[in-house]
Scaffold this motif. Structure first.
Motif, mmCIF file in Angstrom:
data_model
loop_
_atom_site.group_PDB
_atom_site.id
_atom_site.type_symbol
_atom_site.label_atom_id
_atom_site.label_comp_id
_atom_site.label_asym_id
_atom_site.label_seq_id
_atom_site.Cartn_x
_atom_site.Cartn_y
_atom_site.Cartn_z
ATOM 1 N N VAL A 49 -33.572 -62.709 112.621
ATOM 2 C CA VAL A 49 -32.485 -63.611 112.244
ATOM 3 C C VAL A 49 -32.770 -65.068 112.618
ATOM 4 C CG1 VAL A 49 -30.022 -64.116 112.632
ATOM 5 C CG2 VAL A 49 -30.786 -61.757 112.316
ATOM 6 N N LYS A 50 -33.476 -65.308 113.717
ATOM 7 C CA LYS A 50 -33.691 -66.687 114.156
ATOM 8 C C LYS A 50 -34.412 -67.534 113.111
ATOM 9 C CE LYS A 50 -38.165 -66.752 116.655
ATOM 10 N NZ LYS A 50 -38.688 -65.384 116.631
ATOM 11 N N CYS A 51 -35.175 -66.885 112.250
ATOM 12 C CA CYS A 51 -35.963 -67.615 111.256
ATOM 13 C C CYS A 51 -35.074 -68.371 110.276
ATOM 14 C CB CYS A 51 -36.854 -66.623 110.526
ATOM 15 S SG CYS A 51 -38.001 -67.384 109.402
ATOM 16 N N ALA A 102 -40.797 -53.152 111.805
ATOM 17 C CA ALA A 102 -41.414 -54.473 111.913
ATOM 18 C C ALA A 102 -40.284 -55.497 111.957
ATOM 19 C CB ALA A 102 -42.330 -54.734 110.723
ATOM 20 N N GLU A 103 -40.614 -56.709 112.352
ATOM 21 C CA GLU A 103 -39.606 -57.761 112.479
ATOM 22 C C GLU A 103 -40.021 -59.012 111.705
ATOM 23 O OE1 GLU A 103 -38.659 -56.387 117.100
ATOM 24 O OE2 GLU A 103 -39.833 -58.180 116.686
ATOM 25 N N PRO A 104 -40.218 -58.898 110.401
ATOM 26 C CA PRO A 104 -40.654 -60.070 109.640
ATOM 27 C C PRO A 104 -39.553 -61.129 109.567
ATOM 28 C CG PRO A 104 -40.073 -58.278 108.165
ATOM 29 C CD PRO A 104 -40.005 -57.717 109.549
ATOM 30 N N GLY A 105 -39.906 -62.364 109.819
ATOM 31 C CA GLY A 105 -38.987 -63.482 109.649
ATOM 32 C C GLY A 105 -39.482 -64.353 108.503
ATOM 33 N N ARG A 106 -40.559 -65.081 108.771
ATOM 34 C CA ARG A 106 -41.138 -65.994 107.796
ATOM 35 C C ARG A 106 -41.371 -65.339 106.433
ATOM 36 N NH1 ARG A 106 -43.881 -70.328 109.280
ATOM 37 N NH2 ARG A 106 -44.188 -69.496 111.359
ATOM 38 N N PHE A 107 -41.853 -64.096 106.417
ATOM 39 C CA PHE A 107 -42.193 -63.433 105.159
ATOM 40 C C PHE A 107 -41.029 -63.483 104.168
ATOM 41 C CE2 PHE A 107 -42.104 -59.633 102.466
ATOM 42 C CZ PHE A 107 -43.320 -59.757 101.811
ATOM 43 N N ALA A 120 -38.199 -71.105 106.324
ATOM 44 C CA ALA A 120 -38.546 -70.517 107.627
ATOM 45 C C ALA A 120 -38.538 -71.552 108.737
ATOM 46 C CB ALA A 120 -39.925 -69.853 107.552
ATOM 47 N N TYR A 121 -37.738 -71.314 109.762
ATOM 48 C CA TYR A 121 -37.693 -72.188 110.942
ATOM 49 C C TYR A 121 -37.434 -73.642 110.552
ATOM 50 C CZ TYR A 121 -39.621 -67.905 112.738
ATOM 51 O OH TYR A 121 -39.800 -66.581 113.025
ATOM 52 N N THR A 122 -36.433 -73.845 109.709
ATOM 53 C CA THR A 122 -36.075 -75.194 109.268
ATOM 54 C C THR A 122 -34.656 -75.485 109.759
ATOM 55 O OG1 THR A 122 -35.547 -74.145 107.146
ATOM 56 C CG2 THR A 122 -37.651 -75.298 107.293
ATOM 57 N N PHE A 172 -44.672 -55.253 119.744
ATOM 58 C CA PHE A 172 -45.520 -56.412 120.012
ATOM 59 C C PHE A 172 -45.252 -57.460 118.949
ATOM 60 C CE2 PHE A 172 -48.242 -53.409 117.564
ATOM 61 C CZ PHE A 172 -48.503 -54.181 116.443
ATOM 62 N N HIS A 173 -45.771 -58.647 119.141
ATOM 63 C CA HIS A 173 -45.724 -59.691 118.109
ATOM 64 C C HIS A 173 -47.061 -60.426 118.169
ATOM 65 C CE1 HIS A 173 -44.579 -62.971 115.589
ATOM 66 N NE2 HIS A 173 -43.312 -62.606 115.518
ATOM 67 N N VAL A 174 -47.782 -60.435 117.070
ATOM 68 C CA VAL A 174 -49.124 -61.027 117.075
ATOM 69 C C VAL A 174 -49.084 -62.552 116.948
ATOM 70 C CG1 VAL A 174 -50.217 -58.953 116.147
ATOM 71 C CG2 VAL A 174 -49.431 -60.762 114.585
ATOM 72 N N GLY A 175 -47.880 -63.129 116.979
ATOM 73 C CA GLY A 175 -47.748 -64.590 116.860
ATOM 74 C C GLY A 175 -47.246 -64.955 115.478
ATOM 75 N N SER A 176 -46.398 -65.981 115.409
ATOM 76 C CA SER A 176 -45.816 -66.341 114.125
ATOM 77 C C SER A 176 -46.839 -67.106 113.287
ATOM 78 C CB SER A 176 -44.563 -67.180 114.340
ATOM 79 O OG SER A 176 -43.828 -67.219 113.143
ATOM 80 N N GLY A 177 -46.887 -66.774 112.016
ATOM 81 C CA GLY A 177 -47.894 -67.381 111.146
ATOM 82 C C GLY A 177 -49.289 -66.923 111.536
#
Ligand SMILES: *Cc1c(COP(=O)(O)O)cnc(C)c1O
Length: 425
Positions: free
Chosen positions: A87-89, A290-295, A398-400, A216-221
């Protein structure tokens, strides 16, 4: 859970119908576009600003057809991995409602995010409280509304959960072994180290809190799909450690976010599927999430801004627009984003508003606040534009807006979103 539910609404037009009647969308005006979404959104923006000359404030356009298409793409590429949108995205209510209608779950990190999702009628078992370090008051709230799955990477978190929400199941958040290729690595802040895994599992066991699995989270982008491979391998070893400790069998693997629409997604999903086959073959009653945001968010939103000022210095053109670094374009600072602006000269050049074929100038675009840091673009080639023309920024979901401020009286939170749908088929 599982892929059945994700696909229950079917594909194409049926999905679109579900989206249009979802809470958050229903009752709002939704413009229909023709085929070929990007040009369609641009045309829509043009007609909005032409029709209503008094429209000057910046606004977003959310293309719900793009959201439907992205969910189809996800379900095709990763049919067994259920998305819990982060949701934060971008917490725009119509966007959340659309994702809910398409079967998505939600990754919430705070009380307010949980409230936003529940207010759309989403049941609490479709929420993962994926913040490894939560305030006690927020944990109590989660307990009260029945959000019963969360992440942790410390003993102190286990203690808080034992005290305030002992029925909550845990996912042990691991530090992804290699997140260096990501635009925004998360490893410096979150995730248990390999040597911390066994002691944390034992602490949860001693506290009689169930550890359902690993996240886990491999890092955004993320740019290297191999990051998922390393993290899935590390997750497997946690499953084995838990088994050795005599804990109940783990049943959840949460592969986090980091996905970007495009070739990166295709590569990541191929890598993930083969890693899952290798490390987790035939797990009974296994839940993959999974927790996709940006996608989901990035390409669904387009931002329209109005040119409110101009200064000419020799060959250089300088423009001021009514959104900037302290607003939607904070993504340049925090998300290391590269953004592009398309001219929409409907005020000064109505016969050719896209300025095709016109001479361009090296241009600077400033945001509206009185800080020199508030500079959106430099060295950008733009045609000669005038005050009251527009600049349109695609892929701004995303993240705007979610991280913008109200600095200097320019309220990011007041930017409205208009809805449309392009034909997803
Ligand atoms: C931010 C975040 C996400 C979303 O990440 P994307 O890179 O946008 O996909 C998912 N999970 C957690 C725990 C996060 O903090």
């Amino acid at each position: 859970m599982g892929s059945e539910q994700v696909r229950a609404v079917g594909s194409g037009n049926k999905s679109l119908q579900a989206v249009l009647s979802s809470p958050g969308v229903k009752g709002k005006k939704v413009s229909s576009l023709g085929k070929g979404s990007k040009q369609g959104v641009f045309d829509l923006i043009q007609s909005i600003v032409n029709k209503k000359q008094e429209v000057k404030d910046p606004f977003y356009v959310l293309d719900l057809g793009v959201v439907v298409g992205l969910m189809e793409k996800w379900n095709l590429a990763l049919p067994n991995v259920r998305p819990f949108y982060a949701v934060k995205c971008n917490p725009e209510p119509a966007f959340l409602g659309a994702l809910a209608a398409l079967g998505s779950g939600f990754d919430c990190a705070s009380r307010a995010e949980i409230e936003a999702v529940l207010s759309l009628g989403v049941s609490p078992d479709r929420i993962v409280y994926a913040n490894p370090c939560k305030a006690e008051t927020h944990i109590k709230y989660a307990a009260g509304v029945g959000v019963n799955l969360t992440t942790f990477d410390s003993r102190d978190e286990i203690e808080k959960i034992r005290r305030w929400h002992p029925k909550c199941a845990l996912l042990l958040r691991l530090k992804a072994p290699s997140d260096s290729g990501a635009r925004c690595p998360l490893g410096p802040k979150y995730g248990a180290l390999p040597e911390e895994v066994a002691p944390l599992l034992q602490a949860a066991q001693a506290a009689r809190i169930s550890v359902a699995g690993v996240s886990f989270h491999v890092g955004s982008g993320a740019t290297h799909s191999s990051a998922y491979l390393g993290a899935i391998a590390a997750a497997k070893s946690v499953f084995e450690t838990a088994a050795k400790l005599g804990m109940p069998r783990m049943r959840v693997l949460n592969i986090g976010g980091g996905f970007t629409m495009g070739p990166q997604f295709d590569e990541a999903s191929t890598t993930i599927k083969s890693a899952l086959r290798g490390y987790f073959p035939d797990e009974p009653r296994f839940t993959l999430m999974a927790e996709p945001g940006r996608f989901f968010a990035e390409t669904a939103f387009t931002l329209a801004t109005n040119i409110i000022g101009k200064r000419v210095r020799g060959e250089l053109r300088e423009y001021w627009i009514n959104d900037g670094i302290y607003g939607s374009m904070n993504c340049i600072l925090y998300d290391h984003a590269t953004i592009t602006a398309l001219p929409l000269a409907c005020s000064s050049n109505a016969g050719n508003p896209t300025c095709r074929g016109m001479r361009t100038f090296g241009s600077t675009v400033f945001g509206p606040t009185c800080d020199a840091l508030d500079t959106v673009l430099t060295g950008h080639q733009l045609p000669e534009l005038q005050v009251n023309d527009w600049l349109v920024f695609p892929n701004m979901g995303a993240y705007t807006a979610s991280a913008g401020s109200n600095f200097n009286g320019f309220a990011t939170s007041a930017i409205c979103t208009r809805l449309c749908y392009s034909n997803p088929c």
